[in-house]
Motif scaffolding. Structure first.
Motif, PDB file in Angstrom:
ATOM      1  N   ALA A 472       0.880  -1.165   0.000  1.00  0.00           N
ATOM      2  CA  ALA A 472       0.000   0.000   0.000  1.00  0.00           C
ATOM      3  C   ALA A 472       0.918   1.216   0.000  1.00  0.00           C
ATOM      4  O   ALA A 472       1.392   1.630   1.052  1.00  0.00           O
ATOM      5  N   PRO A 473       1.202   1.775  -1.185  1.00  0.00           N
ATOM      6  CA  PRO A 473       2.129   2.906  -1.224  1.00  0.00           C
ATOM      7  C   PRO A 473       1.452   4.210  -0.790  1.00  0.00           C
ATOM      8  O   PRO A 473       0.308   4.459  -1.153  1.00  0.00           O
ATOM      9  N   VAL A 474       2.171   4.996  -0.003  1.00  0.00           N
ATOM     10  CA  VAL A 474       1.678   6.309   0.419  1.00  0.00           C
ATOM     11  C   VAL A 474       2.793   7.323   0.178  1.00  0.00           C
ATOM     12  O   VAL A 474       3.936   7.075   0.549  1.00  0.00           O
ATOM     13  N   LEU A 475       2.448   8.444  -0.431  1.00  0.00           N
ATOM     14  CA  LEU A 475       3.462   9.451  -0.739  1.00  0.00           C
ATOM     15  C   LEU A 475       3.719  10.345   0.474  1.00  0.00           C
ATOM     16  O   LEU A 475       2.783  10.796   1.133  1.00  0.00           O
ATOM     17  N   SER A 476       5.009  10.576   0.748  1.00  0.00           N
ATOM     18  CA  SER A 476       5.390  11.477   1.845  1.00  0.00           C
ATOM     19  C   SER A 476       6.401  12.484   1.330  1.00  0.00           C
ATOM     20  O   SER A 476       7.182  12.183   0.426  1.00  0.00           O
ATOM     21  N   GLY A 477       6.407  13.661   1.923  1.00  0.00           N
ATOM     22  CA  GLY A 477       7.473  14.617   1.644  1.00  0.00           C
ATOM     23  C   GLY A 477       8.669  14.314   2.531  1.00  0.00           C
ATOM     24  O   GLY A 477       8.648  13.355   3.321  1.00  0.00           O
ATOM     25  N   VAL A 478       9.702  15.136   2.428  1.00  0.00           N
ATOM     26  CA  VAL A 478      10.908  14.897   3.222  1.00  0.00           C
ATOM     27  C   VAL A 478      10.830  15.643   4.553  1.00  0.00           C
ATOM     28  O   VAL A 478      10.578  16.844   4.588  1.00  0.00           O
ATOM     29  N   CYS A 479      11.021  14.926   5.628  1.00  0.00           N
ATOM     30  CA  CYS A 479      11.184  15.515   6.964  1.00  0.00           C
ATOM     31  C   CYS A 479      11.750  14.392   7.826  1.00  0.00           C
ATOM     32  O   CYS A 479      11.670  13.222   7.418  1.00  0.00           O
ATOM     33  N   PRO A 480      12.334  14.696   8.976  1.00  0.00           N
ATOM     34  CA  PRO A 480      12.904  13.603   9.772  1.00  0.00           C
ATOM     35  C   PRO A 480      11.839  12.577  10.145  1.00  0.00           C
ATOM     36  O   PRO A 480      10.856  12.912  10.796  1.00  0.00           O
TER      37      PRO A 480
END
Ligand code: 3HC
Ligand code: NAI
Length: 693
Positions: A472-480
Motif C-alpha cells: 500500500a504505497p503512500v506518498l510522503s514529503g521529506v522531513c525527519p
C-alpha cells in the motif's frame, strides 16, 4: 436492446432474456443497478417470448458488491431485496453469468439465481467482514447452504475468495464456460429444454446437517481465532449468523442477519473500515501527478545491503517475477543474507502457502554479488545499508557514476534527509525514497518519499510498482522520520517520559494493546532488543536503557528486558524494572501523576494526532487519510479505529485541542496544539474537512 435503467439493458436472444449491467468501474449495486435488475426481471417475466433469463455484466467484473459510497445515505429506488425476490421467485429459470469477482452483494444476487455459470478465472467471496460488516442480503443464510458451515465460517470471517474449481466442487456454480455470454445463453436454453426444476438455495439445507451434528464447531472456531478477531465486532456477528443458518429456519435466520447487519452498519467500527477502504485507494491519487503520467519500465532491480531490510525487499520483487541483484560488501554477509531469504521462503512453503518449486523459482530470480558494477544495467536500485548519511552519500555517488541513464535511484532510509542524499548525484530527479517496513516481505506499507527534485514519472513509477508488489504505497514529503516515524517519535517520547511519572511499562503497553495495537512500545523494544545502538564500553548507567542493558536485561533474547519472560515468552511485569524506574523517577524533575488507562492513552495518542496535523499543515502528507493508511499498515493502528485522524474526528478535534492546551499549561510547550488543529477546532471541524492549502 432496451435500457431498463441508466446502467442496465434488457434484450431477448433466442428465447433468453439477457439483463446486462454496465456500471463501471466494478458494477457495484448502486440504485440504478438495483432498479435495472428489478425492471429487467419484470420485463423478462412479462415477455412471453422469454423462457429463461441470464444476468451478465459488462466490463472487468461481475457485480463486486453493494455500492459502499451509498452506505449511510437515504435509499433510492428498488431495494436489493426487491431485486433478489424478483430473481429468486421468478417462474422462469435465472442464470447468473459470472466473470471477474462476484463479491458481497454481487455474490448474494447470484445466490438468488437458480443457476450460476462462470468463466474459469472468476472468483467468489463475501468480503463484508473487511468493511466491518456481514453479508446483509441473505448471504449469511445462503452461502452455508451451498458450501457448508465450515467453509462459510472461513470465507465470511476472513473475506477469502474461492476460485471456480472449488466453486464447482461445492455446487456454487453449475458449469465453467469459455465464452461467458454465449455459454450462459446456451446453458439457459439447455435448462429450459431439459425442463430442470427451479432450485432455490434457501430451500435446501442438506449441507448444514454435519454442522448440526458437530456441537463444538462454533466454539472451537471462536477459540481458534480469538487472537485474530480480537477487538473486531464483525467476525463474531458473521459467526452468529452462520449459527442461525445452521439452527433456525431460513426466514428466522434472515431476521438474525438483518438485526446483526443493522448493528454493525450503524457502529463506528464499520464506518472506520469503510473509510479505510477508500483511504487506501485515495492514497494512490497524487494531485500533481496525474494518472496518465508516463512510467518507466522496471524489469530488473538491484538492492544494496542484504541485511534485515535488503533481504525482505528483494523477496517482494522475486515474488512477482522481477529479477533482483543483491550487492553486499563481504562474502559472508551476502551468504547470510541469501540464506535468510531461502529460509523465509522455505518456511512459507512448509505452511503450504507456496510450493517447493516456487521456492526454487523465486530463489533463481535473486542473485548475489560483491561487485557494485553489476548494478550498471538495472532499472531500479534500492539502497538498504546502515543508517549513516556519510555511507549513503558515498553509495549514491557511486550509483550516479555506475547506473545507466533513466535508472531510478532509491533509498530505504527511515529518517535521513533524502534531498541531502540526492544532492550528491548529478540526477536528483531520479532519486526517491522507498521506505519499506520490517519485515519488508510482510508489511503492507511502503512510504514513497518525494524529494524536492524527484521527477513526476519517478513518483508515478514507484507508486505503480509498489502496488504491483502488493504494497500500500503512500506518498510522503521529506522531513525527519517522514510520516510514520515522525509520528512514532512523539508516542515514544511520551511513553518514555510517562514511565518517569508513575505509570509502569505494563500500564503504557496495556493501554495501547487494549486500544487494539498488537503491542506497546516496551514490548516492542524487548522484541527488537534494547541494545540496538547501545555501546557496552561507553555505557555509564546514565539512562534507563544503560542500566537495563548493563544488568543484561537486553530484551527477549536475554530472557528479560522491560519485562521478565516465562518459557512461552509471555511477558511478566518486573519488580526489578519497577525499582530501577522509581530510582530514575526520583532523580527527574517531572511531576508524579496517577493516571487512569484513558489518561495514559490520551498522553500517547493526542501527541500523535498533533504531529499528524503538523505533517499536514507542512504539506508532508497530502491528506489525513494518507496518514491513517501509514499508521494502520505500518504500525498496527487498529483498522476499526480508522487511523489517528479518523479517530481524532470520532473523539472531536475541539476536545483534543482543549485537553492539549491544559497539558501545555501544566507540562510545557511540547503539548502546544498545532495551528491546523486549533483552526479546525475553532471552525467546529475535523480532519475530514481538511483541504490542502
Ligand atoms: N462500492 C463502491 N465503489 C467501489 C466498490 C464498491 N463495492 N468496489 C470498488 N469500488 C471502486 C473503488 O473505490 C475504485 O474507485 P477509484 O478508481 O475511484 O479509486 C474502483 O472501484 C476500482 O476499485 P479497485 O481500485 O479496488 O480495483 P481492483 O480492480 O483492484 O479491485 C475489486 C476490484 C476486487 C472489486 C475491489 O475493488 C474490491 O474488493 N471491492 C470491494 C468489494 C466489497 O467489499 N464488496 C462488498 C461490499 S459490501 C456489500 O456488498 C454489502 C452487502 O452484503 C449488502
Ligand atoms: P542491517 O544492518 O540489517 O543491514 C545493512 C546491510 O548493509 C548489512 O548486511 C551490511 O553488510 C550491508 N552494507 C553496509 N555497507 C554496504 C555497502 N557499502 N555495500 C553493500 N552493502 C553494505 O540494516 P537494516 O536494518 O536492514 O537497515 C538498512 C536500512 O533500512 C537503514 O537505512 C535503516 O534505517 C532502514 N530501515 C530499517 C528498518 C528496520 O526495521 N530494520 C525499517 C525501515 C528502514
Amino acid at each position: 436492446m432496451t435500457a431498463v435503467s441508466q446502467t442496465v439493458d434488457f434484450s431477448v436472444e433466442d428465447g433468453v432474456g439477457v439483463i446486462t449491467i454496465d456500471s463501471p468501474p466494478v458494477n457495484a449495486l448502486s440504485s440504478h443497478v438495483r432498479d435495472g435488475l428489478f425492471e429487467g426481471m419484470k420485463a423478462a417475466i412479462a415477455d412471453d417470448a422469454v423462457k429463461s433469463v441470464v444476468i451478465i455484466c459488462a466490463g472487468r467484473t461481475f457485480i463486486a458488491g453493494a455500492d459502499i459510497s451509498e452506505f449511510g445515505g437515504a435509499q433510492k429506488g428498488a431495494s436489493l431485496f426487491d431485486a433478489q425476490e424478483a430473481i429468486e421467485n421468478s417462474t422462469k429459470p435465472v442464470v447468473a453469468a459470472i466473470h471477474g469477482t462476484a463479491l458481497g452483494g454481487g455474490l448474494e444476487v447470484a445466490l438468488t439465481a437458480h443457476f450460476r455459470v462462470a468463466i474459469a478465472s472468476a472468483r467468489f467471496g463475501l468480503p463484508e467482514v473487511n468493511l466491518g460488516l456481514l453479508p446483509g442480503a441473505g448471504g449469511t443464510q445462503r452461502l452455508p447452504r451451498v458450501v457448508g458451515a465450515e467453509q462459510a465460517l472461513h470465507m465470511m470471517t476472513s473475506g477469502a475468495q474461492i476460485g471456480t474449481k472449488e466453486a464447482l466442487a461445492s455446487g456454487l456454480i453449475e458449469e465453467v464456460v469459455d465464452d461467458l455470454r454465449a455459454g450462459a445463453i446456451a446453458f439457459a436454453q439447455k435448462v429450459v429444454a431439459e425442463g430442470r426444476a427451479l432450485t432455490r438455495i434457501r430451500d435446501n439445507d442438506e449441507k448444514l446437517k454435519s454442522a448440526r451434528e458437530n456441537a463444538s464447531l462454533f466454539s472451537d472456531f471462536r477459540a481458534k481465532n480469538a487472537r485474530k478477531f480480537r477487538g473486531f465486532d464483525a467476525p463474531e456477528a458473521n459467526i452468529k449468523c452462520i449459527e442461525a443458518a445452521v439452527n433456525l429456519p431460513f426466514d428466522e435466520g434472515i431476521k438474525v442477519e438483518r438485526e446483526e447487519f443493522g448493528k454493525l452498519m450503524t457502529g463506528v467500527q464499520s464506518a472506520a473500515q469503510r473509510y479505510f477502504f477508500f483511504a487506501e485507494r485515495q492514497a494512490q491519487k497524487i494531485p500533481d501527478v496525474p494518472k496518465d503520467t508516463p512510467k518507466r519500465d522496471i524489469k530488473s532491480v538491484g538492492i544494496i545491503g542484504g541485511g534485515t531490510m535488503g533481504g525482505g525487499i528483494a523477496m517482494n520483487f522475486a515474488n512477482v517475477g522481477i529479477p533482483v541483484t543483491l550487492v553486499e560488501v563481504k562474502a559472508d554477509a551476502l551468504e547470510r543474507g541469501l540464506g535468510i531469504i531461502r529460509k523465509n521462503y522455505e518456511n512459507t512453503a512448509k505452511k503450504g502457502r507456496i510450493t517447493e518449486a516456487q521456492v526454487e523459482e523465486r530463489m533463481a530470480l535473486i542473485s548475489g554479488t560483491l561487485e557494485f558494477s553489476d548494478l550498471a544495467d538495472k532499472d531500479l536500485v534500492i539502497e538498504a545499508v546502515f543508517e549513516s548519511m556519510d555511507l549513503k552519500k558515498d553509495i549514491f555517488k557511486r550509483l550516479d557514476d555506475t547506473l545507466k541513464p533513466g535508472a531510478i535511484l532509491a533509498s530505504n532510509t527511515s529518517a535521513l534527509d533524502l534531498n541531502e542524499i540526492a544532492s550528491v548525484t548529478s540526477r536528483p530527479e531520479d532519486v526517491i525514497g522507498l521506505h519499506f517496513f520490517s519485515p519488508a516481505n510482510v508489511m503492507r506499507l511502503l512510504e514513497v518519499v518525494r524529494g524536492d527534485k524527484t521527477g513526476k514519472d519517478v513518483i508515478a513509477t514507484s507508486m505503480a510498482l509498489g502496488k504491483k508488489i502488493g504494497k500500500a504505497p503512500v506518498l510522503s514529503g521529506v522531513c525527519p522520520g517522514f510520516i510514520g516515524n515522525r509520528i512514532l517519535f512523539q508516542r515514544q517520547a511520551q511513553a518514555q517520559k510517562m514511565i518517569m511519572q508513575g505509570p509502569l511499562p505494563q500500564d503504557v503497553d496495556g493501554a495501547l494493546t487494549n486500544f487494539g495495537f498488537p503491542m506497546g512500545p516496551f514490548q516492542m523494544s524487548d522484541l527488537a532488543g534494547l541494545d540496538i545502538g547501545w555501546n557496552k564500553e561507553k555505557s555509564n548507567g546514565e539512562t534507563l536503557r544503560d542500566v537495563l542493558c548493563e544488568r543484561d536485561r537486553r530484551g527477549q533474547k536475554t530472557g528479560k528486558g522491560y519485562y521478565d519472560y516465562d518459557e512461552n515468552r509471555k511477558p511478566i511485569p518486573s519488580d526489578e524494572v519497577a525499582e530501577v524506574i522509581r530510582d530514575f523517577a526520583a532523580k527527574s524533575n517531572l511531576p508524579q501523576v496517577t493516571l487512569t488507562e484513558e489518561e495514559i492513552l490520551k498522553r500517547l495518542l493526542y501527541p500523535m494526532v498533533n504531529e499528524a496535523a503538523k505533517i499536514l499543515q507542512e504539506g508532508i502528507a497530502i491528506r489525513p487519510s494518507d496518514v491513517d493508511v501509514v499508521w494502520v499498515y505500518g504500525y498496527g493502528w487498529p483498522r476499526y479505529w480508522g487511523g489517528p485522524c479518523f479517530w481524532a474526528d470520532v473523539i472531536g478535534v475541539d476536545k483534543i485541542v482543549a485537553e492539549l492546551e491544559v497539558l501545555a499549561k501544566e507540562e510545557g510547550a511540547v503539548w502546544e496544539p498545532a495551528d491546523l488543529l486549533k483552526d479546525l477546532a475553532a471552525k467546529g471541524q475535523g480532519f475530514k474537512d481538511f483541504a490542502a492549502g
